[in-house]
Design a protein around this motif. Sequence first.
Motif, PDB file in Angstrom:
ATOM      1  N   GLU A  21      89.535  17.966  58.340  1.00 30.75           N
ATOM      2  CA  GLU A  21      88.424  17.211  57.638  1.00 30.75           C
ATOM      3  C   GLU A  21      88.034  15.903  58.269  1.00 30.75           C
ATOM      4  O   GLU A  21      86.792  15.552  58.441  1.00 30.75           O
ATOM      5  CB  GLU A  21      88.439  17.142  55.976  1.00 30.75           C
ATOM      6  N   THR A  55      94.731  20.382  56.189  1.00 33.87           N
ATOM      7  CA  THR A  55      93.516  20.412  55.782  1.00 33.87           C
ATOM      8  C   THR A  55      92.859  19.167  55.861  1.00 33.87           C
ATOM      9  O   THR A  55      91.703  18.798  56.282  1.00 33.87           O
ATOM     10  CB  THR A  55      93.516  20.878  54.537  1.00 33.87           C
ATOM     11  N   LYS A 102      98.425  21.079  53.370  1.00 34.27           N
ATOM     12  CA  LYS A 102      97.505  19.834  52.687  1.00 34.27           C
ATOM     13  C   LYS A 102      97.227  18.764  53.812  1.00 34.27           C
ATOM     14  O   LYS A 102      95.997  18.389  53.824  1.00 34.27           O
ATOM     15  CB  LYS A 102      98.492  19.056  51.732  1.00 34.27           C
TER      16      LYS A 102
END
Lengths: 368, 79
Positions: free
Chosen positions: A305, A301, A298
């Motif tokens: 981004e 990611t 998590k």
Amino acid sequence: MGIMFQLLWFLFLLTFFFIYPYFGQRTQLAFVLRYIEKRLAILKQVRDEVRDRTISTIKTYIEGGKDSSSIEKELDNLMEFFYIAPESMDPSGIVYKLEHILEIGDSRFEESVARMAPRADVHRVKTLTNLVEVARALNLIYRVVRHYYLLGRRTANYFLALQIQIQLPMIMELAESYRQASYAFLKGLPIGDGIGVLSAARFVRESKKISETEIAKDTWLDVVEFEGRKVFVVRPIGPGGTVGRPGEAVRKLVYEMDTNPDLIITIDAALKLEGEETGKIAEGVGVAIGGPGIDKFKIETLAKEKGVPLYAIVIYQSIIEAITPMRENILKSADTVVNRVKELIRDKVPSNGTAIVAGIGNTIGVGL
Amino acid sequence: MQENVKGFGQEGALARARIVQFNPITQLKCKSCSAIHTRPHKDGDYIFNSVEEKCPNCGGTSHLIIGIYVEDQKQPKPK
Ligand SMILES: [Zn+2]
């Protein structure tokens, strides 16, 4: 006479030559099986010892007059409990499936323990759940070793037995550390793995607190001010034994609370290599979170981004030291870790910027 | 199976496995004079808990637990 003796000697050698491959391996097999057998006996004793210890600990939290046979039955059920990993043929989204399964398992354990020990408070239930998980792990180790031992013996297969023999020294070390871990969970003592949490807590106590809240299940958020910078510190809620949900906490911070961090630092215990000193601190990049990888995934990611740099500080220790009561050397490293975190923030975060610090590990014996 | 596993000189190995004894130590910091002292761990102690205990240095009664640890000791050799 001489010829007679020579002939006999020749016949003996010939026979030996033909039976040796079979006979030799048989002998070796017998030795290997005996080696495994001895250790299997120890594994069984360790498992039973931890099981008994767990039962007697849980019994101190039952309501008076309730019979304890149901506890033994329930514990034996939990010791055989299993998780089925999600299908990986189509791996897209597998992390969330795994998370779902693990969460169901966790709450199943906690609910059972809370039912077995109605007088235990929230923190105590979590610690007792850890104890039950240790008992379960030891049961699994015993069952697997016994499986290979019996299989090797039944099929008289040297190589099957050899495989388990090669790994047994490490397995025995692991079992021994679980045995010692049960002592820590019994008494609620901090363990080596908790050093990341402890360091994060010390950082909070040394900075000016702005606000605090429970951000995710078992996970605490402190917002502090450090030399003009806003720092969000995430760590599991102690002193019960839990690792919290650091990944979920950081995700909420970034997506739901619109924090725009300039830096994410994770602090965790890491496995040292043989010969290295315990309590050594090292810095690197990436997300330092062990376990099944959900929290790591998590954070990675969202960092990708949003383009947030990921820094990690690890405290080296052995597998035994990580799950048994905290050693002096590891405790002493906390101050140095806090200084390293401060340096990193000063260095990488602009003076009015924002950083996230996550203390990773089992918070047993470490309060808020 | 049970019979086979029992009694194979395990006593020696087990005796070796049992020598580890933890003597956890609690580190306290006095809230009034900041002196740090240690005492054996008591049940219910946890880090960052406040405890009422008399300070041998200034006589203050409130302490913060800042550490709980066991002294470094030799691990038994893996069997
Ligand atoms: Zn004092």
